[in-house]
Design a protein around this motif. Structure first.
Motif, short mmCIF file in Angstrom:
data_model
loop_
_atom_site.label_atom_id
_atom_site.label_comp_id
_atom_site.label_asym_id
_atom_site.label_seq_id
_atom_site.Cartn_x
_atom_site.Cartn_y
_atom_site.Cartn_z
N ALA A 64 0.75 -1.00 -0.05
CA ALA A 64 0.14 0.16 -0.13
C ALA A 64 1.02 1.25 -0.03
N GLU A 65 0.36 2.41 -0.29
CA GLU A 65 0.90 3.90 -0.21
C GLU A 65 1.46 3.88 0.95
N LYS A 66 2.47 4.65 1.27
CA LYS A 66 3.12 4.81 2.48
C LYS A 66 1.84 5.18 3.68
N GLU A 67 1.29 6.19 3.54
CA GLU A 67 0.42 6.47 4.80
C GLU A 67 -0.32 5.38 5.16
N ILE A 68 -0.90 4.63 4.34
CA ILE A 68 -1.70 3.38 4.89
C ILE A 68 -0.97 2.32 5.25
N SER A 69 0.41 2.22 4.59
CA SER A 69 1.36 1.09 4.98
C SER A 69 1.69 1.34 6.44
N ASP A 70 1.93 2.71 6.88
CA ASP A 70 2.47 3.09 8.26
C ASP A 70 1.32 2.70 9.11
N ARG A 71 0.17 2.97 8.72
CA ARG A 71 -0.95 2.63 9.98
C ARG A 71 -1.15 1.25 9.84
N ALA A 72 -0.93 0.30 8.84
CA ALA A 72 -1.08 -0.96 9.06
C ALA A 72 -0.01 -1.63 9.96
N ARG A 73 1.15 -0.81 9.76
CA ARG A 73 2.23 -1.38 10.43
C ARG A 73 2.14 -1.19 11.95
#
Length: 376
Positions: free
Chosen positions: A38-47
């Motif tokens: 996913a794009e970074k903003e979504i990836s960071d939330r998932a992490r």
């Protein structure tokens, strides 16, 4: 998108099938794909959610195995060291038991995700805490000698639960909130309450080791050969009242006449403990440096089905349990611990549905009526 709605919801309320050693594995694997693609903003939330998921499982790990109440569980609940999420725990601590877990860990081999620091130490810490996930309030007391953990039933702050919008119409039908609400209505509830019909939710555990564990449930069938859900050892046909305080957890079951199963039972693998004594209505257990005492208001009758020397049944429709834990640090022998637990003099009043002890523990059964728990 549905993914953003799910992230918003889970960040606010936590996981619905909380601490499930089956379905948290699926969520873990799905989040890895979001983290990596996913794009970074979504990836960071998932992490961040992945870190939270791992921390929750490690917090509930006792002597290398996950000992936890769960939003959804299967028969492996009787063998905590064999549950699927053990492959994740073993990856963090290679000394912990390993289980296959249906191969979902393969997603981790090519992922950028790394476990948060301190998780191995987290597993081995003494912890006393209360947290929420979904609509469940989870209570944990973990020491070097024993683990006692449960969900509140009902939750002390039940009014804090999220709103079920199943009865809503129009555009709400196409939202994550509606899907979540519909799921709650037929099997996915984490809003525990006495008298609510259950599915595969696990209510409490007492453990002195990953093998020496006990718990009670109201089964959904009379034999392990059944494929019913709730099952023989997993889930509850009717949920009990449950309350935990330091060193103690109490449960009161009241089964309606209309329900086909009129007993509850204890999983207690007696051969896995170092010593087992019976004193009146108390069952006294020792393993390593820990003690457990289990009291039931109804006589416990040994019963063998698929497994032997592991089951004690309490026949009837109205009964209370009290599980008490302790340590060799305070009591030198099992007999000394037994004398202390007997001094608690637990009693159960069927007229009022109240479990009490001499030292002030009290649990009152008040049936909960909640239409969001059914498909109407």
């Amino acid at each position: 998108s549905r993914l953003l709605q799910w992230l918003d919801d889970t960040e606010e309320y936590g996981f619905e099938e909380f601490l499930s050693t089956v379905y948290m594995c699926v969520t873990f694997a799905a989040l890895l794909n979001v983290i990596d693609f996913a794009e970074k903003e979504i990836s960071d939330r998932a992490r961040a959610l992945e870190d939270h998921l791992v921390d929750e499982l490690c917090t509930q790990t006792f002597k290398g195995s996950i000992i936890a109440p769960m939003g959804r569980v299967y028969r492996e609940v009787i063998y905590p060291f064999c549950q699927g999420a053990q492959s994740l725990i073993n990856r963090i601590d290679p000394e912990a038991p390993w289980a296959y877990g249906e191969g979902w860990l393969g997603f981790l081999s090519g992922s950028t995700y790394r476990f948060p620091q301190g998780m191995k130490e987290r597993m081995k810490q003494d912890i006393s805490c209360r947290c929420t996930s979904g609509n469940a309030a989870i209570v944990l007391e973990k020491t070097q000698d024993y683990c006692l953990t449960s969900v509140e039933s009902p939750r002390a702050d039940r009014d804090a639960r999220w709103e079920n919008i199943r009865s809503g119409q129009g555009e709400k039908v196409h939202t994550h909130a509606f899907t979540k609400s519909l799921n709650e209505c037929f099997h996915g509830t984490s809003a525990f309450g006495p008298g609510i019909y259950g599915y595969q939710q696990h209510m409490w555990y007492g453990a002195l080791s990953p093998e020496a564990v006990i718990f009670a449930n109201h089964p959904g069938a009379t034999s392990e050969q059944s494929d019913m859900r709730p099952g023989y050892w997993y889930g509850n046909g009717v949920m009990p009242a449950v309350k935990q305080v330091p060193g103690k957890v109490g449960a009161v079951y009241r089964i309606p006449e209309s329900h086909p199963i009129h007993f509850t039972h204890i999983y207690c693998p007696r051969d896995r403990f170092d010593r087992v004594l019976k004193a009146g209505n108390w069952l006294l257990l020792k393993k390593d440096t820990g003690y457990m005492g289990l009291w039931c208001s109804t006589e416990l009758t040994p019963f063998d089905d698929t497994i032997f020397h592991c089951e004690l049944r309490a026949y009837g429709d109205d009964m209370a349990y009290l599980c008490v834990c302790g340590s060799t640090e305070k009591w030198n022998t099992l007999e000394e611990f037994g004398n202390w637990v007997q001094s608690l003099k637990p009693s159960y009043c069927r007229e009022t549905g109240t479990l009490k002890t001499e030292d002030g523990f009290e649990l009152h059964y008040q049936a909960v009526q909640d239409d969001t728990q059914y498909l109407l």
